[in-house]
Design a protein around this motif. Structure first.
Motif, short mmCIF file in Angstrom:
data_model
loop_
_atom_site.label_atom_id
_atom_site.label_comp_id
_atom_site.label_asym_id
_atom_site.label_seq_id
_atom_site.Cartn_x
_atom_site.Cartn_y
_atom_site.Cartn_z
N PHE A 1 51.83 29.74 33.19
CA PHE A 1 52.18 31.12 32.89
C PHE A 1 51.06 32.06 33.30
O PHE A 1 49.91 31.64 33.46
N TYR A 2 51.42 33.30 33.50
CA TYR A 2 50.44 34.29 33.93
C TYR A 2 49.78 34.95 32.73
O TYR A 2 50.44 35.22 31.73
N GLN A 3 48.51 35.19 32.88
CA GLN A 3 47.83 36.05 31.93
C GLN A 3 47.30 37.25 32.69
O GLN A 3 46.95 37.15 33.86
N CYS A 4 47.25 38.36 32.01
CA CYS A 4 46.71 39.57 32.59
C CYS A 4 45.56 39.99 31.67
O CYS A 4 45.80 40.48 30.57
N ASP A 5 44.35 39.71 32.12
CA ASP A 5 43.18 39.92 31.26
C ASP A 5 42.40 41.16 31.67
O ASP A 5 42.22 41.41 32.86
N VAL A 6 41.93 41.90 30.69
CA VAL A 6 40.91 42.94 30.93
C VAL A 6 39.75 42.64 30.01
O VAL A 6 39.94 42.44 28.81
N ASP A 7 38.56 42.62 30.57
CA ASP A 7 37.38 42.37 29.77
C ASP A 7 36.26 43.29 30.23
O ASP A 7 36.22 43.69 31.40
N VAL A 8 35.36 43.58 29.31
CA VAL A 8 34.13 44.25 29.72
C VAL A 8 32.98 43.48 29.09
O VAL A 8 33.01 43.15 27.91
N VAL A 9 32.01 43.13 29.91
CA VAL A 9 30.86 42.39 29.41
C VAL A 9 29.58 43.19 29.65
O VAL A 9 29.51 44.00 30.58
N GLY A 10 28.61 42.94 28.78
CA GLY A 10 27.31 43.58 28.95
C GLY A 10 27.16 44.84 28.13
O GLY A 10 26.29 45.67 28.42
N SER A 11 27.99 45.00 27.12
CA SER A 11 27.83 46.13 26.22
C SER A 11 28.37 45.74 24.86
O SER A 11 29.38 45.06 24.76
N THR A 12 27.69 46.16 23.82
CA THR A 12 28.19 45.89 22.47
C THR A 12 28.91 47.11 21.90
O THR A 12 29.33 47.10 20.75
N LEU B 1 31.33 49.77 20.58
CA LEU B 1 32.69 49.67 20.03
C LEU B 1 33.65 50.64 20.70
O LEU B 1 34.85 50.63 20.42
N VAL B 2 33.10 51.45 21.60
CA VAL B 2 33.97 52.28 22.44
C VAL B 2 34.99 51.40 23.15
O VAL B 2 36.15 51.76 23.30
N TYR B 3 34.55 50.24 23.56
CA TYR B 3 35.43 49.38 24.34
C TYR B 3 36.55 48.77 23.49
O TYR B 3 37.66 48.60 23.98
N GLU B 4 36.25 48.48 22.25
CA GLU B 4 37.33 48.02 21.37
C GLU B 4 38.42 49.09 21.31
O GLU B 4 39.62 48.80 21.43
N ALA B 5 37.97 50.33 21.15
CA ALA B 5 38.92 51.44 21.06
C ALA B 5 39.67 51.60 22.39
O ALA B 5 40.89 51.82 22.41
N GLU B 6 38.93 51.46 23.48
CA GLU B 6 39.54 51.61 24.80
C GLU B 6 40.63 50.56 25.03
O GLU B 6 41.70 50.84 25.59
N LEU B 7 40.35 49.32 24.59
CA LEU B 7 41.32 48.25 24.80
C LEU B 7 42.59 48.48 23.97
O LEU B 7 43.69 48.17 24.42
N ASP C 1 22.74 36.82 25.37
CA ASP C 1 22.81 38.23 25.01
C ASP C 1 23.70 39.06 25.92
O ASP C 1 23.36 40.20 26.27
N VAL C 2 24.78 38.48 26.35
CA VAL C 2 25.77 39.28 27.07
C VAL C 2 27.03 39.28 26.21
O VAL C 2 27.76 38.30 26.16
N SER C 3 27.24 40.37 25.51
CA SER C 3 28.42 40.45 24.66
C SER C 3 29.60 40.92 25.50
O SER C 3 29.44 41.70 26.43
N GLY C 4 30.75 40.42 25.16
CA GLY C 4 31.93 40.83 25.89
C GLY C 4 33.08 41.09 24.94
O GLY C 4 33.10 40.61 23.82
N VAL C 5 34.03 41.88 25.43
CA VAL C 5 35.24 42.09 24.64
C VAL C 5 36.38 42.23 25.63
O VAL C 5 36.22 42.82 26.70
N GLY C 6 37.52 41.65 25.29
CA GLY C 6 38.64 41.73 26.22
C GLY C 6 39.94 41.39 25.54
O GLY C 6 39.97 40.83 24.45
N VAL C 7 41.02 41.76 26.22
CA VAL C 7 42.34 41.42 25.72
C VAL C 7 43.19 40.88 26.86
O VAL C 7 42.87 41.05 28.03
N SER C 8 44.27 40.22 26.47
CA SER C 8 45.14 39.59 27.44
C SER C 8 46.58 40.00 27.18
O SER C 8 46.97 40.20 26.04
N PHE C 9 47.34 40.11 28.26
CA PHE C 9 48.77 40.37 28.16
C PHE C 9 49.52 39.11 28.58
O PHE C 9 49.24 38.57 29.64
N GLY C 10 50.44 38.65 27.76
CA GLY C 10 51.23 37.47 28.11
C GLY C 10 52.47 37.88 28.88
O GLY C 10 53.50 38.22 28.31
N ALA C 11 52.37 37.83 30.21
CA ALA C 11 53.43 38.38 31.06
C ALA C 11 54.77 37.68 30.85
O ALA C 11 55.81 38.33 30.85
#
Length: 448
Positions: free
Chosen positions: A142-153, A155-161, A326-336
């Motif tokens: 199955f396909y996954q559609c991932d967006v991640d951002v690494v190298g920043s802690t 919380l703007v990115y949590e909101a962005e996702l 020390d590379v923090s990442g955050v990301g989400v995936s869409f289950g196509a």
RNA sequence: GUGAUUGUAGCUCAGUUGGUUAGAGCACCAGAUUGUGGUUCUGGGGGUCGCCGGUUCGAACCCGGUCAUUCACCCCA
């Protein structure tokens, strides 16, 4: 022999591929808008890259690729005799198919750390494989559609996702609930209940709350070795509605308080602009993959019975096992695949015919065929999706083909038409026939 | 990994207590009919009954295995 696809895999018809592309294109367009860059990684990875990253269950579901050549060389007969799979697997298979896109991405970041600038925002839309038993909404490929951002802690990115989730599902016209929680809160609960070492067992149990009910969760926790007093304490905390109350309940846990702070910060960012979808704090949300360390997300479609159609979270230590700390990442995936199934069952796919065939030439003799072939090229040059029936077959046959292809217009060319230059342009929905020359037809069909 | 479920023509499905040559509708092909052509009629091709083995005088039907389907559990997207 009768051909079949391998268990849990599927072919896709043209119609299905078009629908899938609609999903992929929608998702991709939002990723790009938010400044994410595309990468791709190989279907297969070294097994050492994948093993141990998804827990025991995940390891079992990894597809392993048998080594080429003399793969029994160096195998100890004693290991075979003892059926020592743990020892045999690495000797028989050096590579495996990727299980998700996050771990290969972590490997990618470590390998390319000198070329990329942090925070690095990437998206990746590729298939993954799991040796799971197929069932509803579950496939082996199955396909996954991932967006991640690494190298920043940040919380703007949590909101962005969350905004990305909101935007994609709104574009797809699919009502969803975006649920979030924080692993630190779950850790806090385990600490306050005095069972920090059983945190994983606790989360597995409470994750099932809506499925097996509170009594079921209590029983499951007891079965997993959590004491009666701790179960009672956990039950109390689960009943809490507001973040404020939760904060005081977790006041004894530094980690727990930090988790609440993180959520409050994220909500502060989110509250700055309105969202279209429902966003909901869910203390019972746990998520299986055990590399998450902070906020976690899960998306559920409204109005259908289907597992989550997306999920993700923050992971602080993922690149560490590959030697980059020390590379923090955050990301989400869409289950196509699941999004597809949901859109299908709710009949939410748009009727977009923009890429489909507009015109079919019906030719009734060989001279007409030659004429039509020339006209066809002109029509195509003018940007009109068109085709010609390949031989001067019976009219019935040709018009049936046109219906099957769902062409809105046919151009009929016979001897009369060749002499006059006026072609019979027929609208198959209204059955109206107009006699037009080629230029008029081009002008008319281009506007469609 | 555990437990069920289904598998017959290209598709959707019938097929009796195990009994001769396995059927229907749709689709396909041919002929006729229809000429602002898509209708209708007639005929035709197409199946190792998922595959392998077993029981039986005889298996689509009973039994075992295997491959695949669908579903639940586990887990997950």
């Amino acid at each position: 022999m009768k051909p079949t696809t391998a268990e849990g895999t599927r072919d896709f018809t043209p119609e299905q591929v078009l629908k899938r592309n609609y999903i992929f294109d929608t998702i991709r367009s939002v990723f790009v808008k938010y400044g994410y860059l595309p990468i791709e990684t190989p279907a297969m990875e070294n097994l050492s890259t994948l093993s141990g990253k998804y827990g025991e269950e995940g390891d079992r579901l990894l597809f392993k690729i048998l080594n080429n050549g003399e793969y029994l060389k160096g195998i100890k007969p004693a290991d075979i005799e003892a059926q020592a799979y743990k020892a045999l697997t690495p000797a028989l298979a050096k590579r495996g198919l990727r299980y998700d896109l996050t771990v290969p991405f972590a490997r990618f970041v470590v390998m390319h750390q000198n070329e990329i600038s942090f925070p690095f925002k990437r998206y990746q839309i590729q298939p993954v494989w799991r040796a799971d038993r197929p069932q509803k909404g579950r496939y082996r490929e199955f396909y996954q559609c991932d967006v991640d951002v690494v190298g920043s802690t940040s919380l703007v990115y949590e909101a962005e996702l969350v905004q990305i989730y909101d935007e994609v599902f709104s574009k797809l016209n699919l009502p969803v609930v975006i649920k979030f929680n924080n692993r630190k809160i779950l850790t806090g609960i385990a600490e306050v209940a005095g069972i920090p070492e059983l945190m994983v067992d606790m989360t597995v149990a409470i994750d099932k709350l809506d499925k097996i009910g509170l009594d079921g969760v209590k029983k499951e926790m007891a079965d997993r070795g959590i004491g009666e007093a701790a179960v009672e304490k956990i039950t109390q905390i689960l009943a809490i509605q507001s973040l404020e109350e939760l904060e005081s309940a977790l006041s004894a846990s530094e980690t727990g308080k930090l988790g609440i702070q993180e959520i409050q910060t994220m909500l502060q960012f989110l509250n700055s602009s309105p969202l279209q979808q429902e966003v909901q704090f869910d203390i019972t949300l746990a998520r299986g993959l055990n590399y998450y360390t902070g906020c976690i997300f899960e998306v559920q479609a409204k109005g259908v019975t289907m597992g989550s159609i997306g999920g993700g979270g923050r992971y602080d230590n993922l690149t560490e096992v590959f030697g980059l700390k020390d590379v923090s990442g955050v990301g989400v995936s869409f289950g196509a695949e699941r999004i597809y199934d949901v859109l299908e069952s709710l009949q939410l796919f748009p009727n977009d015919n923009s890429s489909s065939l507009k015109v079919l030439f019906i030719v009734l003799n060989e001279e007409a065929q030659l004429y039509a072939f020339k006209a066809l090229k002109k029509l195509r040059d003018a940007g009109v999706n068109s085709e010609m029936y390949p031989e001067p077959a019976k009219f019935d046959k040709q018009i049936k083909y046109a219906q099957k292809r769902q062409v809105p217009f046919v151009i009929i060319v016979d001897t009369d038409e060749l002499q006059s230059g006026l072609l019979r342009f027929r609208d198959l929905t209204s059955n109206q026939v107009e006699k037009l020359n080629l230029e008029e037809i081009i002008a008319k069909t281009q506007a469609l």
